[in-house]
Scaffold this motif. Structure first.
Motif, PDB file in Angstrom:
ATOM      1  N   CYS A  35       0.823  -1.224   0.000  1.00  0.00           N
ATOM      2  CA  CYS A  35       0.000   0.000   0.000  1.00  0.00           C
ATOM      3  C   CYS A  35       0.850   1.263   0.000  1.00  0.00           C
ATOM      4  O   CYS A  35       0.323   2.344  -0.228  1.00  0.00           O
ATOM      5  CB  CYS A  35      -0.917   0.015   1.212  1.00  0.00           C
ATOM      6  SG  CYS A  35      -2.022  -1.369   1.243  1.00  0.00           S
TER       7      CYS A  35
ATOM      8  N   GLY B 269      -2.954  -3.851   7.219  1.00  0.00           N
ATOM      9  CA  GLY B 269      -3.096  -2.886   6.123  1.00  0.00           C
ATOM     10  C   GLY B 269      -4.437  -2.938   5.412  1.00  0.00           C
ATOM     11  O   GLY B 269      -4.542  -2.520   4.256  1.00  0.00           O
ATOM     12  N   LYS B 270      -5.488  -3.396   6.102  1.00  0.00           N
ATOM     13  CA  LYS B 270      -6.822  -3.485   5.483  1.00  0.00           C
ATOM     14  C   LYS B 270      -7.324  -2.087   5.103  1.00  0.00           C
ATOM     15  O   LYS B 270      -7.742  -1.842   3.972  1.00  0.00           O
ATOM     16  CB  LYS B 270      -7.820  -4.160   6.449  1.00  0.00           C
ATOM     17  CG  LYS B 270      -7.442  -5.582   6.813  1.00  0.00           C
ATOM     18  CD  LYS B 270      -8.354  -6.175   7.869  1.00  0.00           C
ATOM     19  CE  LYS B 270      -8.223  -5.531   9.240  1.00  0.00           C
ATOM     20  NZ  LYS B 270      -6.885  -5.606   9.846  1.00  0.00           N
ATOM     21  N   SER B 271      -7.271  -1.177   6.066  1.00  0.00           N
ATOM     22  CA  SER B 271      -7.763   0.179   5.812  1.00  0.00           C
ATOM     23  C   SER B 271      -6.864   0.901   4.813  1.00  0.00           C
ATOM     24  O   SER B 271      -7.349   1.644   3.952  1.00  0.00           O
ATOM     25  CB  SER B 271      -7.841   0.961   7.123  1.00  0.00           C
ATOM     26  OG  SER B 271      -8.658   0.273   8.049  1.00  0.00           O
ATOM     27  N   SER B 272      -5.562   0.663   4.902  1.00  0.00           N
ATOM     28  CA  SER B 272      -4.618   1.281   3.948  1.00  0.00           C
ATOM     29  C   SER B 272      -4.928   0.841   2.528  1.00  0.00           C
ATOM     30  O   SER B 272      -4.869   1.632   1.587  1.00  0.00           O
ATOM     31  CB  SER B 272      -3.173   0.873   4.263  1.00  0.00           C
ATOM     32  OG  SER B 272      -2.817   1.268   5.546  1.00  0.00           O
TER      33      SER B 272
ATOM     34  N   GLY C  62      -5.695  -2.681  16.077  1.00  0.00           N
ATOM     35  CA  GLY C  62      -6.951  -2.313  16.740  1.00  0.00           C
ATOM     36  C   GLY C  62      -7.418  -0.908  16.424  1.00  0.00           C
ATOM     37  O   GLY C  62      -8.081  -0.280  17.243  1.00  0.00           O
ATOM     38  N   VAL C  63      -7.092  -0.385  15.260  1.00  0.00           N
ATOM     39  CA  VAL C  63      -7.514   0.971  14.887  1.00  0.00           C
ATOM     40  C   VAL C  63      -8.967   0.955  14.391  1.00  0.00           C
ATOM     41  O   VAL C  63      -9.797   1.728  14.846  1.00  0.00           O
ATOM     42  CB  VAL C  63      -6.571   1.581  13.826  1.00  0.00           C
ATOM     43  CG1 VAL C  63      -7.111   2.911  13.309  1.00  0.00           C
ATOM     44  CG2 VAL C  63      -5.183   1.782  14.424  1.00  0.00           C
ATOM     45  N   THR C  64      -9.264   0.080  13.452  1.00  0.00           N
ATOM     46  CA  THR C  64     -10.639  -0.041  12.949  1.00  0.00           C
ATOM     47  C   THR C  64     -11.447  -0.870  13.945  1.00  0.00           C
ATOM     48  O   THR C  64     -11.072  -1.992  14.272  1.00  0.00           O
ATOM     49  CB  THR C  64     -10.645  -0.735  11.568  1.00  0.00           C
ATOM     50  OG1 THR C  64      -9.753  -0.034  10.711  1.00  0.00           O
ATOM     51  CG2 THR C  64     -12.041  -0.756  10.966  1.00  0.00           C
TER      52      THR C  64
HETATM   53  N1  LIG Z   1       5.385  -0.668   4.445  1.00  0.00           N
HETATM   54  C1  LIG Z   1       4.071  -0.857   4.405  1.00  0.00           C
HETATM   55  N2  LIG Z   1       3.299  -0.405   5.408  1.00  0.00           N
HETATM   56  C2  LIG Z   1       1.973  -0.611   5.325  1.00  0.00           C
HETATM   57  C3  LIG Z   1       1.371  -1.271   4.239  1.00  0.00           C
HETATM   58  N3  LIG Z   1       0.038  -1.337   4.453  1.00  0.00           N
HETATM   59  C4  LIG Z   1      -0.179  -0.724   5.628  1.00  0.00           C
HETATM   60  N4  LIG Z   1       0.974  -0.283   6.168  1.00  0.00           N
HETATM   61  C5  LIG Z   1       1.138   0.403   7.454  1.00  0.00           C
HETATM   62  O1  LIG Z   1       0.675  -0.486   8.461  1.00  0.00           O
HETATM   63  C6  LIG Z   1       0.010   0.227   9.511  1.00  0.00           C
HETATM   64  C7  LIG Z   1      -1.377  -0.322   9.726  1.00  0.00           C
HETATM   65  O2  LIG Z   1      -2.200  -0.038   8.607  1.00  0.00           O
HETATM   66  P1  LIG Z   1      -3.793  -0.083   8.690  1.00  0.00           P
HETATM   67  O3  LIG Z   1      -4.289   0.124   7.309  1.00  0.00           O
HETATM   68  O4  LIG Z   1      -4.304   0.805   9.766  1.00  0.00           O
HETATM   69  O5  LIG Z   1      -4.025  -1.605   9.123  1.00  0.00           O
HETATM   70  P2  LIG Z   1      -5.398  -2.339   9.445  1.00  0.00           P
HETATM   71  O6  LIG Z   1      -5.270  -3.726   8.938  1.00  0.00           O
HETATM   72  O7  LIG Z   1      -6.540  -1.546   8.944  1.00  0.00           O
HETATM   73  O8  LIG Z   1      -5.355  -2.349  11.033  1.00  0.00           O
HETATM   74  P3  LIG Z   1      -6.573  -2.483  12.123  1.00  0.00           P
HETATM   75  O9  LIG Z   1      -7.673  -1.584  11.686  1.00  0.00           O
HETATM   76  O10 LIG Z   1      -5.941  -2.034  13.390  1.00  0.00           O
HETATM   77  O11 LIG Z   1      -6.936  -3.924  12.140  1.00  0.00           O
HETATM   78  C8  LIG Z   1       0.054   1.710   9.081  1.00  0.00           C
HETATM   79  O12 LIG Z   1       1.166   2.316   9.691  1.00  0.00           O
HETATM   80  C9  LIG Z   1       0.246   1.620   7.583  1.00  0.00           C
HETATM   81  O13 LIG Z   1       0.877   2.765   7.055  1.00  0.00           O
HETATM   82  C10 LIG Z   1       2.222  -1.742   3.187  1.00  0.00           C
HETATM   83  O14 LIG Z   1       1.794  -2.343   2.197  1.00  0.00           O
HETATM   84  N5  LIG Z   1       3.558  -1.501   3.326  1.00  0.00           N
END
Ligand SMILES: Nc1nc2c(ncn2[C@@H]2O[C@H](COP(=O)(O)OP(=O)(O)OP(=O)(O)O)[C@@H](O)[C@H]2O)c(=O)[nH]1
Ligand SMILES: [Mg+2]
Length: 287
Positions: free
Chosen positions: A90, A135-138, A156-158
């Motif tokens: 992402c 990185g689901k939300s990303s 645990g953000v989302t």
């Molecule tokens: N290097 C890198 N960092 C990433 C990538 N995808 C996400 N991140 C980082 O990982 C962290 C978590 O990303 P989120 O998108 O909040 O992850 P999530 O899966 O939604 O997390 P929850 O909502 O807590 O379950 C952030 O600091 C992002 O910038 C990736 O493909 N590469």
């Protein structure tokens, strides 16, 4: 330190499972995101039960942090008759443009049926699932080219579901991260802790960093020795993983009163540097 005996199942995990089962009937496909650094440990063993055998694709995300050779092998292993696996990132954007064509290909029969019924232009719906912080939300923000969902570098953000529309004919359902009640092996829990899927506050940093030392000295000794000026890894064959952590701290000058190494600071530094891929592009589940 995480182990088989510790239950990682706080209240919101039960809520997330309910959220999945309540919403699964409304989606056409599941996008399961794994962490490319731990393709085995980040795979939820319960996922098939929860998603009622919906068609799915697997993304190995954060691929820019992982060992490219390992990512290739894991992708091949996870690509089967009914499942396609692609590496994504992402931050760099790798693989993102492949998602929509792959989803449409998997669902082509369904799309044809819609067309026959005159339901052209119907938007497909995908549920995005995966462990916390993967990185689901990303991914959703990257696809819709907009910051529609909240992203932070901690698990645990989302905390609730959120539908996001995109311009690629795919509506995406962001979900909270999910872990499972019990890990079959200690290694799985350790890998999830090392990569940041479990809240750092409830972990013993020195224990987790020692586990990381164990993996690095075994699989990536050159990266480890180069970054922390250790010379030849064979010199340390008599040292425990914790003693190796101490040496790393000593080389970095992390000393406290009396010339004692602060292994706590060293542990936090080692985990931070691993997570930022400063030690190298590393995969902890070796295939
Ligand atoms: N290097 C890198 N960092 C990433 C990538 N995808 C996400 N991140 C980082 O990982 C962290 C978590 O990303 P989120 O998108 O909040 O992850 P999530 O899966 O939604 O997390 P929850 O909502 O807590 O379950 C952030 O600091 C992002 O910038 C990736 O493909 N590469
Ligand atoms: Mg999220």
């Amino acid at each position: 330190m995480p182990s088989q005996s510790i239950q990682w199942f706080p209240g919101h995990m039960a809520k997330t499972r309910r959220l999945i089962s309540d919403n699964i009937k409304n989606v056409d496909i599941v996008i399961e995101i794994l962490d490319a650094r731990i393709p085995r440990s980040s795979r939820n063993p319960e996922i098939h039960m929860l998603t009622a055998q919906k068609p799915s694709i697997i993304l190995l995300n954060k691929s820019s942090l992982a060992d490219p050779e390992q990512t290739k092998r894991w992708c091949e292993a996870y690509t089967e008759k009914d499942c396609v696996c692609i590496p994504t990132d992402c931050i760099t954007g790798e693989g993102i443009s492949k998602i929509s064509p792959v989803v449409k290909d998997i669902l082509k029969e369904r799309l044809e049926r819609y067309e026959q019924k005159g339901m052209t232009g119907r938007t497909l719906k995908a549920m995005v699932l995966g462990i916390p912080n993967v990185g689901k939300s990303s991914l959703i923000n990257k696809i819709c080219k907009n910051k529609k969902t909240k992203v932070e570098d901690r698990p645990g953000v989302t905390l609730n579901k959120q539908w996001v529309g995109t311009s690629i004919g795919l509506d995406l359902l962001d979900m909270p991260g999910i872990l499972w009640p019990k890990f079959d092996e200690c290694i799985v829990g350790e890998n999830l802790a090392i990569t940041g899927a479990i809240r750092d506050q409830i972990l013993d940093a020195e224990g987790i960093a020692s586990c990381l030392c164990a993996r690095l000295r075994k699989y990536y000794p050159r990266f480890l020795c180069e970054r922390y000026k250790l010379g030849d890894i064979l010199e340390y064959s008599e040292y425990s993983d914790f003693e190796l952590l101490e040496i790393i701290g000593k080389n970095r000058g992390f000393l406290i009163a009396g010339g004692v190494v602060s292994t706590e600071r060293t542990a936090v530094m080692l985990l931070d540097e691993f997570r930022a891929a400063k030690i190298g592009r590393i995969t902890l589940d070796i295939r």
